[in-house]
Write a protein that holds these residues in place. Structure first.
Motif, PDB file in Angstrom:
ATOM      1  N   GLN A  75      16.986  30.101 -13.879  1.00  0.00           N
ATOM      2  CA  GLN A  75      16.971  31.123 -12.826  1.00  0.00           C
ATOM      3  C   GLN A  75      16.293  32.408 -13.280  1.00  0.00           C
ATOM      4  O   GLN A  75      15.950  33.255 -12.472  1.00  0.00           O
ATOM      5  N   PHE A  76      16.119  32.559 -14.612  1.00  0.00           N
ATOM      6  CA  PHE A  76      15.485  33.773 -15.115  1.00  0.00           C
ATOM      7  C   PHE A  76      13.980  33.614 -15.271  1.00  0.00           C
ATOM      8  O   PHE A  76      13.283  34.578 -15.545  1.00  0.00           O
TER       9      PHE A  76
ATOM     10  N   PRO B 204      11.239  32.847 -13.206  1.00  0.00           N
ATOM     11  CA  PRO B 204      10.245  33.548 -12.378  1.00  0.00           C
ATOM     12  C   PRO B 204      10.194  35.039 -12.697  1.00  0.00           C
ATOM     13  O   PRO B 204       9.111  35.613 -12.842  1.00  0.00           O
ATOM     14  N   LEU B 205      11.379  35.640 -12.869  1.00  0.00           N
ATOM     15  CA  LEU B 205      11.421  37.073 -13.161  1.00  0.00           C
ATOM     16  C   LEU B 205      10.773  37.355 -14.517  1.00  0.00           C
ATOM     17  O   LEU B 205      10.036  38.330 -14.659  1.00  0.00           O
TER      18      LEU B 205
ATOM     19  N   THR C 177       7.056  37.570 -14.263  1.00  0.00           N
ATOM     20  CA  THR C 177       6.625  38.818 -13.648  1.00  0.00           C
ATOM     21  C   THR C 177       6.787  39.972 -14.631  1.00  0.00           C
ATOM     22  O   THR C 177       5.918  40.830 -14.748  1.00  0.00           O
TER      23      THR C 177
ATOM     24  N   ASP D  43      24.396  32.856  -8.774  1.00  0.00           N
ATOM     25  CA  ASP D  43      23.102  33.160  -9.356  1.00  0.00           C
ATOM     26  C   ASP D  43      23.315  33.889 -10.681  1.00  0.00           C
ATOM     27  O   ASP D  43      23.874  34.973 -10.721  1.00  0.00           O
ATOM     28  N   ARG D  44      22.854  33.272 -11.790  1.00  0.00           N
ATOM     29  CA  ARG D  44      23.132  33.853 -13.107  1.00  0.00           C
ATOM     30  C   ARG D  44      22.419  35.175 -13.316  1.00  0.00           C
ATOM     31  O   ARG D  44      22.958  36.095 -13.922  1.00  0.00           O
ATOM     32  N   LEU D  45      21.181  35.270 -12.824  1.00  0.00           N
ATOM     33  CA  LEU D  45      20.467  36.539 -12.928  1.00  0.00           C
ATOM     34  C   LEU D  45      21.253  37.626 -12.199  1.00  0.00           C
ATOM     35  O   LEU D  45      21.415  38.744 -12.710  1.00  0.00           O
TER      36      LEU D  45
ATOM     37  N   GLN E  73      21.373  33.275  -1.879  1.00  0.00           N
ATOM     38  CA  GLN E  73      20.143  32.788  -2.498  1.00  0.00           C
ATOM     39  C   GLN E  73      18.886  33.269  -1.778  1.00  0.00           C
ATOM     40  O   GLN E  73      17.835  33.357  -2.389  1.00  0.00           O
TER      41      GLN E  73
ATOM     42  N   LEU F 237      14.730  45.086 -10.790  1.00  0.00           N
ATOM     43  CA  LEU F 237      14.582  43.703 -11.236  1.00  0.00           C
ATOM     44  C   LEU F 237      14.990  42.735 -10.144  1.00  0.00           C
ATOM     45  O   LEU F 237      14.344  41.705  -9.934  1.00  0.00           O
TER      46      LEU F 237
ATOM     47  N   THR G 158      12.179  42.699  -7.717  1.00  0.00           N
ATOM     48  CA  THR G 158      11.022  42.012  -8.297  1.00  0.00           C
ATOM     49  C   THR G 158      11.226  40.503  -8.273  1.00  0.00           C
ATOM     50  O   THR G 158      10.324  39.733  -7.921  1.00  0.00           O
ATOM     51  N   ASP G 159      12.445  40.101  -8.664  1.00  0.00           N
ATOM     52  CA  ASP G 159      12.750  38.669  -8.691  1.00  0.00           C
ATOM     53  C   ASP G 159      12.637  38.069  -7.291  1.00  0.00           C
ATOM     54  O   ASP G 159      12.041  37.005  -7.103  1.00  0.00           O
TER      55      ASP G 159
ATOM     56  N   THR H 104       9.046  37.792  -6.375  1.00  0.00           N
ATOM     57  CA  THR H 104       8.408  36.684  -7.080  1.00  0.00           C
ATOM     58  C   THR H 104       8.740  35.360  -6.415  1.00  0.00           C
ATOM     59  O   THR H 104       7.890  34.490  -6.260  1.00  0.00           O
ATOM     60  N   ARG H 105      10.022  35.216  -6.007  1.00  0.00           N
ATOM     61  CA  ARG H 105      10.430  33.944  -5.396  1.00  0.00           C
ATOM     62  C   ARG H 105       9.805  33.739  -4.026  1.00  0.00           C
ATOM     63  O   ARG H 105       9.664  32.616  -3.563  1.00  0.00           O
TER      64      ARG H 105
END
Lengths: 245, 381
Positions: A83-84, A86-87, A90, B5-7, B66, B118, B121-122, B125-126
């Motif tokens: 899950q980390f 894609p970030l 970037t 979601d771990r992030l 999500q 972050l 940004t994440d 990106t997704r």
């Protein structure tokens, strides 16, 4: 590396060491750059000590960023860290747009003047190429090879240690070399915040309008970067089986 | 189906930790002394409660939801709430008409801002936006930020105070910064493209040129700036006509030349790589159709190599924008002037006034050129 190239590197290394040990012997070379009898060789500190301090700063930062970047690179390419990923990609791209001066300037209020902000800036700046190459290296392992490893009954840890990492090592090491070369240059900027290094020589030259100081500081730094890069590559080819080609 | 979601967990945890341990706002009696933390809840209770609520929602979304769109939206709302809360605290803390005290965002503010950034940004990106959408997002974001800063609502914050003092100089240094970065890039493209084509044709020339440029790249920037000062000063002395044109040992001239030299390697290198990747079949076909060597270069080889060349140009532009800051050390101007002046005065607001625009500029350049690269890659072949 061919024999003649090796001899040339050794000659450069010899010259560099000779200059750092006995800089006054080179005074006639630098004297024509200055007028009115300004000192031709840096006289406000020991060049050898500054060079070693510079190298030390770069190596410590590089060691720390290698450990952290490789660990992070391994983590984001495992299922647990997917899950980390894609970030992370970037962030690698965004991070590279941060100018080193900005990193340095922001670190000063946090930790004060001296070696510490420079170490932080070098560490942060060195992370990116290594992290990027670790991910690229781990992802470039051909799927049939990974399946073969699974077929042999390896668990995830064994597969990583014995298959994926050895295959990724050439790319990872390229990242380490790249970040070393960048950091040897970046560390000179650290002298603007009072870190001990070759930047001191250059800045002293800028302040007193002494071209000889600027030139010798710059040359020693550049030669150090080149020798470090080639030296690392030589060691890799000798000791890391997957780097030989 | 994964629920958590771990992030999101990591970001929410870091944000919460920062909020409990570190101040959102610090108060400084003047611009140099270290700040003392102030509790947001005592200063602006309503705004503070609204902020905590928004951040709690953002954390919940980050962990459990999500959908990238919802995550992006909550992150942006969180950033706005954070900015508003801190700005209203600054408004309350600053006595009317007082120009000496400074209210600065504290460490907690920066960490929460990074966490929200972050998250956004994440999410972006997704969403995998296309090149045009990416540039549009950047433009909207920059415009919104500028409009917010221009509204006067944030004027009591320390960095904006520093800006107010330096407003005219800021415009001047910005212009100088852009001129140096873009000017040296332009000159480098004019020289490096033909050089790259020549290197592609002549392998022996290629090794020599790339070898020399590689060495140039290892010379630390402050040294290269410095080394160029002496010959330029001598030239200006020997040829008054050049001096009249603005050439001198200190200032923009050595900076521009050094940046030009650093710019050559990535462009020449990428031109050689890009041309090398053009499939020989395409070139053969063009030759079979009777195209001349010049036509093949212009109509076949260069267009096919363009994405790689543009990548080189992106590297150079981002690198130049960063390096111009160092040019301030030799009187070259640019945002670096604020950074080094701020370091000298230990005035962090002044440092940030130089550092933040540099980062924004470099980031924007990178986004725009990346989009251009993607667009050229999509040209039907």
């Amino acid at each position: 590396m061919s024999r003649s190239a090796l001899v040339a590197r050794l000659a450069i290394l010899g010259l560099l060491v000779a200059f750092l040990v006995a800089p006054q012997a080179f005074a006639p070379v630098f004297a024509p750059l200055n007028e009115y009898g300004a000192p031709a060789i840096y006289d406000q500190g020991d060049l050898l000590e500054l060079a070693l301090s510079h190298l030390w700063l770069v190596l410590i930062a590089a060691a720390a960023s290698t450990v952290v970047a490789v660990a992070l690179g391994i983590f984001v390419t495992r299922p647990a860290g997917a899950q980390f990923l894609p970030l992370s990609r970037t962030l690698v791209n965004v991070g590279q747009t941060f100018p080193p001066v900005a990193v340095l300037a922001v670190a000063v209020p946090l930790v004060g003047f001296g070696q510490a902000p420079t170490l932080i800036a070098l560490f942060a700046y060195g992370l990116l190429p290594i992290f990027e190459n670790t991910i690229a290296g781990l992802e470039s392992c051909p799927p049939p090879v990974l399946e073969a490893a699974d077929g042999l009954g390896m668990n995830a840890w064994q597969r990583l240690r014995q298959v994926e990492l050895p295959l990724a090592v050439p790319l990872i090491m390229e990242g380490v070399r790249l970040s070393l070369v960048i950091n040897v240059g970046t560390a000179t900027i650290g002298s603007t915040v009072a870190a001990r290094g070759l930047g001191e020589v250059i800045i002293a030259g800028l302040l007193s309008n002494n071209a000889a100081f600027v030139l010798q500081g710059g040359l020693v730094t550049a030669l150090m970067a080149i020798l470090l890069y080639d030296g690392m590559r030589l060691l890799e080819q000798r000791y890391l089986p997957t780097s030989r080609n | 189906m994964q629920r958590i979601d771990r992030l999101g967990v990591l970001l929410s945890f870091s944000g919460a930790l920062a909020l409990t341990l570190l101040p959102l706002v610090v108060f400084k009696a003047n611009r140099i002394v270290p700040g003392e933390p102030r509790a947001l809840l005592d200063l602006v209770p309503t705004a503070a409660l609204a902020l905590y609520f928004t951040l709690a929602v953002a954390a919940a979304v980050a962990v459990f939801i999500q959908s990238p769109r919802i995550r992006l939206l909550t992150a942006l709302i969180g950033i706005a709430a954070l900015a508003i809360a801190v700005a209203s605290a600054a408004d309350i803390l600053t006595p009317a008409g007082n120009r000496v005290v400074r209210v600065a965002p504290g460490a907690g503010f920066w960490i929460v801002l990074i966490a929200l950034g972050l998250l956004a940004t994440d999410a972006l990106t997704r969403l995998r936006p296309g090149p045009v959408l990416r540039v549009a997002t950047l433009v909207v974001f920059l415009a919104a930020t500028l409009a917010a800063l221009g509204s006067g609502f944030f004027d009591d914050l320390s960095i904006m105070r520093e800006y107010a003092v330096n407003a005219t100089r800021f415009a001047h240094e910005a212009q100088r910064h852009l001129l140096l970065a873009l000017g040296s890039l332009g000159a480098a493209v004019i020289v490096a493209l033909p050089l790259g084509v020549l290197c592609h044709r002549q392998p022996r020339l290629r090794n020599a040129v790339l070898g020399v440029l590689n060495v140039v790249q290892t010379i630390p920037s402050i040294a290269l700036f410095g080394i160029l000062m002496a010959p330029l000063a001598a030239m200006a002395l020997a040829f008054p006509a050049l001096a009249a044109l603005g050439l001198s040992g200190i200032g923009a001239a050595p900076a521009a030349i050094a940046l030009f030299l650093y710019s050559l390697l990535p462009i020449v290198g990428n031109t050689v790589v890009g041309l090398g990747r053009v499939s020989p079949a395409a070139v053969d076909a063009a030759r079979g159709m009777g195209l001349t060597a010049g036509q093949i270069l212009r109509q076949i080889e260069l267009p096919l190599a363009l994405p790689t060349i543009l990548t080189g140009i992106r590297i150079v532009l981002v690198q130049n924008i960063g390096l111009v800051t160092i040019a301030a050390l030799i009187g070259g101007g640019g945002f670096g002037a604020f950074v080094f002046q701020g370091i000298g005065q230990t005035a962090i607001d002044l440092v940030l006034l130089g550092a933040i625009p540099t980062v924004v500029l470099a980031f924007s350049a990178s986004v725009v050129l990346d989009a251009l690269t993607d667009l050229t890659r999509r040209v039907p072949r």
